[in-house]
Design a protein around this motif. Structure first.
Motif, mmCIF file in Angstrom:
data_model
loop_
_atom_site.group_PDB
_atom_site.id
_atom_site.type_symbol
_atom_site.label_atom_id
_atom_site.label_comp_id
_atom_site.label_asym_id
_atom_site.label_seq_id
_atom_site.Cartn_x
_atom_site.Cartn_y
_atom_site.Cartn_z
ATOM 1 N N GLU A 185 1.050 -1.157 -0.057
ATOM 2 C CA GLU A 185 -0.126 0.140 -0.098
ATOM 3 C C GLU A 185 0.884 1.234 -0.118
ATOM 4 O OE1 GLU A 185 -3.282 -0.003 -0.042
ATOM 5 O OE2 GLU A 185 -3.346 -1.968 -0.298
ATOM 6 N N PRO A 186 0.292 2.380 -0.402
ATOM 7 C CA PRO A 186 1.311 3.653 -0.549
ATOM 8 C C PRO A 186 1.719 3.913 0.807
ATOM 9 C CG PRO A 186 -0.605 3.866 -2.005
ATOM 10 C CD PRO A 186 -0.756 2.683 -1.411
ATOM 11 N N ALA A 187 1.048 3.593 1.830
ATOM 12 C CA ALA A 187 1.312 3.774 3.182
ATOM 13 C C ALA A 187 2.707 3.334 3.750
ATOM 14 C CB ALA A 187 0.390 3.264 4.307
ATOM 15 N N ILE A 188 3.155 2.393 3.035
ATOM 16 C CA ILE A 188 4.458 2.022 3.211
ATOM 17 C C ILE A 188 5.652 2.964 3.039
ATOM 18 C CG2 ILE A 188 5.248 0.975 1.107
ATOM 19 C CD1 ILE A 188 6.410 -1.305 2.696
ATOM 20 N N LEU A 189 5.454 3.847 2.034
ATOM 21 C CA LEU A 189 6.057 5.009 1.502
ATOM 22 C C LEU A 189 6.035 6.128 2.582
ATOM 23 C CD1 LEU A 189 4.946 5.259 -2.306
ATOM 24 C CD2 LEU A 189 7.230 4.199 -1.452
ATOM 25 N N SER A 190 5.102 6.363 3.009
ATOM 26 C CA SER A 190 4.824 7.420 4.250
ATOM 27 C C SER A 190 5.647 6.873 5.440
ATOM 28 C CB SER A 190 3.328 7.721 4.375
ATOM 29 O OG SER A 190 2.876 8.194 3.480
ATOM 30 N N TRP A 191 5.417 5.636 5.850
ATOM 31 C CA TRP A 191 6.256 4.997 7.022
ATOM 32 C C TRP A 191 7.577 5.269 6.733
ATOM 33 C CZ3 TRP A 191 9.240 0.705 6.230
ATOM 34 C CH2 TRP A 191 9.901 0.086 7.498
ATOM 35 N N TRP A 192 8.167 4.873 5.599
ATOM 36 C CA TRP A 192 9.680 4.867 5.463
ATOM 37 C C TRP A 192 10.164 6.078 5.341
ATOM 38 C CZ3 TRP A 192 13.517 1.710 5.721
ATOM 39 C CH2 TRP A 192 14.740 1.840 5.170
ATOM 40 N N THR A 193 9.535 7.085 4.645
ATOM 41 C CA THR A 193 9.923 8.730 4.747
ATOM 42 C C THR A 193 9.995 9.193 6.011
ATOM 43 O OG1 THR A 193 8.149 9.402 4.039
ATOM 44 C CG2 THR A 193 9.834 8.845 2.440
ATOM 45 N N THR A 194 9.123 8.556 7.183
ATOM 46 C CA THR A 194 9.114 9.154 8.445
ATOM 47 C C THR A 194 10.170 8.691 9.174
ATOM 48 O OG1 THR A 194 6.865 9.282 8.314
ATOM 49 C CG2 THR A 194 7.789 9.179 10.709
ATOM 50 N N ILE A 195 10.662 7.297 8.950
ATOM 51 C CA ILE A 195 11.652 6.799 10.048
ATOM 52 C C ILE A 195 12.973 6.531 9.171
ATOM 53 C CG2 ILE A 195 10.000 5.278 11.039
ATOM 54 C CD1 ILE A 195 12.228 3.516 8.759
ATOM 55 N N SER A 196 13.353 6.897 8.130
ATOM 56 C CA SER A 196 14.512 6.825 7.445
ATOM 57 C C SER A 196 14.983 7.889 6.681
ATOM 58 C CB SER A 196 14.552 5.537 6.378
ATOM 59 O OG SER A 196 15.820 5.470 6.167
ATOM 60 N N GLN A 197 16.211 7.985 6.367
ATOM 61 C CA GLN A 197 16.758 9.346 5.564
ATOM 62 C C GLN A 197 17.082 8.830 4.156
ATOM 63 O OE1 GLN A 197 19.968 10.527 7.922
ATOM 64 N NE2 GLN A 197 18.986 11.859 9.224
ATOM 65 N N LEU A 198 16.914 7.489 4.017
ATOM 66 C CA LEU A 198 17.202 6.874 2.606
ATOM 67 C C LEU A 198 16.131 7.145 1.668
ATOM 68 C CD1 LEU A 198 18.827 3.174 3.122
ATOM 69 C CD2 LEU A 198 19.959 5.525 2.581
ATOM 70 N N PRO A 199 16.535 7.703 0.674
ATOM 71 C CA PRO A 199 15.268 7.644 -0.428
ATOM 72 C C PRO A 199 14.654 6.394 -0.890
ATOM 73 C CG PRO A 199 17.475 8.616 -1.219
ATOM 74 C CD PRO A 199 17.679 7.859 -0.132
ATOM 75 N N CYS A 200 13.473 6.336 -1.190
ATOM 76 C CA CYS A 200 12.592 5.125 -1.506
ATOM 77 C C CYS A 200 12.043 5.386 -2.889
ATOM 78 C CB CYS A 200 11.452 5.018 -0.380
ATOM 79 S SG CYS A 200 10.260 6.342 -0.346
ATOM 80 N N VAL A 201 12.032 4.357 -3.624
ATOM 81 C CA VAL A 201 11.790 4.285 -4.694
ATOM 82 C C VAL A 201 10.388 3.350 -5.029
ATOM 83 C CG1 VAL A 201 12.057 3.521 -7.284
ATOM 84 C CG2 VAL A 201 13.748 4.359 -5.898
ATOM 85 N N ALA A 202 9.180 4.115 -5.485
ATOM 86 C CA ALA A 202 7.951 3.189 -5.715
ATOM 87 C C ALA A 202 8.194 2.637 -7.373
ATOM 88 C CB ALA A 202 6.837 4.266 -5.894
ATOM 89 N N ILE A 203 7.639 1.232 -7.319
ATOM 90 C CA ILE A 203 7.703 0.783 -8.690
ATOM 91 C C ILE A 203 6.422 -0.017 -8.929
ATOM 92 C CG2 ILE A 203 8.899 -1.279 -7.913
ATOM 93 C CD1 ILE A 203 10.688 -1.296 -10.502
ATOM 94 N N GLY A 204 6.227 -0.394 -10.353
ATOM 95 C CA GLY A 204 5.129 -1.260 -10.576
ATOM 96 C C GLY A 204 3.891 -0.793 -11.208
ATOM 97 N N GLY A 205 4.097 -0.774 -12.635
ATOM 98 C CA GLY A 205 2.569 -0.427 -13.020
ATOM 99 C C GLY A 205 2.195 1.325 -13.065
ATOM 100 N N ILE A 206 3.042 1.971 -12.837
ATOM 101 C CA ILE A 206 2.782 3.377 -12.581
ATOM 102 C C ILE A 206 2.818 4.187 -13.814
ATOM 103 C CG2 ILE A 206 3.781 5.414 -11.138
ATOM 104 C CD1 ILE A 206 5.478 3.666 -9.630
ATOM 105 N N THR A 207 1.736 4.831 -13.982
ATOM 106 C CA THR A 207 1.419 5.761 -15.082
ATOM 107 C C THR A 207 1.181 6.977 -14.519
ATOM 108 O OG1 THR A 207 -0.705 5.361 -15.044
ATOM 109 C CG2 THR A 207 0.169 3.694 -16.213
ATOM 110 N N PRO A 208 1.115 8.077 -15.564
ATOM 111 C CA PRO A 208 0.570 9.517 -14.907
ATOM 112 C C PRO A 208 -0.756 9.523 -14.263
ATOM 113 C CG PRO A 208 1.708 9.701 -16.966
ATOM 114 C CD PRO A 208 1.418 8.268 -16.710
#
Length: 229
Positions: A168-191
């Motif tokens: 779920e997109p929430a994993i991105l929010s979680w990661w950016t809250t607890i880590s300074q490392l950049p995160c990449v979202a992948i898979g079937g992404i379109t505009p």
């Protein structure tokens, strides 16, 4: 990595992950992935068009089931295009091939060897990313191992690299809250479906078909509009 400085002027380039040393994360950008199969001359022109449209931080050469010589031959053509645009050139899976062609880094799947081995081969300046699927534990492990970024997905159905993992997109929010490392979202992404991932905090959108299907420059501009909010 340290994102916590008061000002930060982000420019895409070979050290794109290292440039996340700032208090405020830069705007989301594109991380292009090559098509599963392509004619080199045609794809090189498509890549020039895509990079010329802006908002691209990195390009990953992902060639499955081909000879090493074919990967290196493609790299010899495509890497200078990325260098001219100051876009990071990343090789998928194979740290040895990344070293052989002088790539800016490597992206490792869970079965592609350790971050430590890739770092020893490529050096401390190399950009090393790790696929973490939908796993927080794998992301923690990658960060502790010294990865420069983590990748989550597939967020949407995709034929480029089918995956049973569907975070779920929430994993991105979680990661950016607890880590300074950049995160990449992948898979079937379109505009059309990227906005929730941008809103959730993705630092990069890894895109293949969403750019290469159709007009690459127009597709990059469409993504840029979404990423700009």
């Amino acid at each position: 990595m340290n994102i916590n400085e008061t000002s930060f002027d982000f420019e895409p380039g070979p050290d794109f992950a290292e440039r996340f040393r700032a208090e405020r994360r830069p705007a989301c950008q594109l991380y292009l992935i090559s098509p599963p199969a392509f004619d080199l001359a045609t794809h090189s022109e498509a890549l020039r068009a895509a990079l010329g449209a802006g908002s691209v931080a990195a390009y990953q050469l992902r060639m499955k089931g081909v000879a090493d010589a074919d990967v290196l031959a493609a790299a010899a053509v495509l890497q200078p295009i990325c260098a001219a645009a100051e876009v990071a050139f990343i090789v998928n899976d194979r740290a040895d091939l990344a070293a052989a062609c002088g790539a800016d880094g490597v992206h490792l799947g869970q079965g592609d060897g350790s971050v430590a081995d890739a770092r020893a081969l490529l050096g401390r300046e190399a950009q090393i990313g790790v696929t973490c699927h939908a796993s927080r534990d794998l992301a923690f492990e990658a960060g502790e191992a010294g990865a420069d970024y983590v990748a989550f997905g597939a967020f949407y159905p995709t034929t480029t690299k089918p995956s049973e993992h569907r975070p779920e997109p929430a994993i991105l929010s979680w990661w950016t809250t607890i880590s300074q490392l950049p995160c990449v979202a992948i898979g079937g992404i379109t505009p059309a479906n990227a906005a929730p991932l941008v809103a959730a905090g993705a630092d990069f959108l890894a895109v293949s078909a969403g750019v290469w299907n159709g007009d690459p420059a127009a597709n990059v501009r469409a993504f840029a509009a979404v990423m700009a909010g």
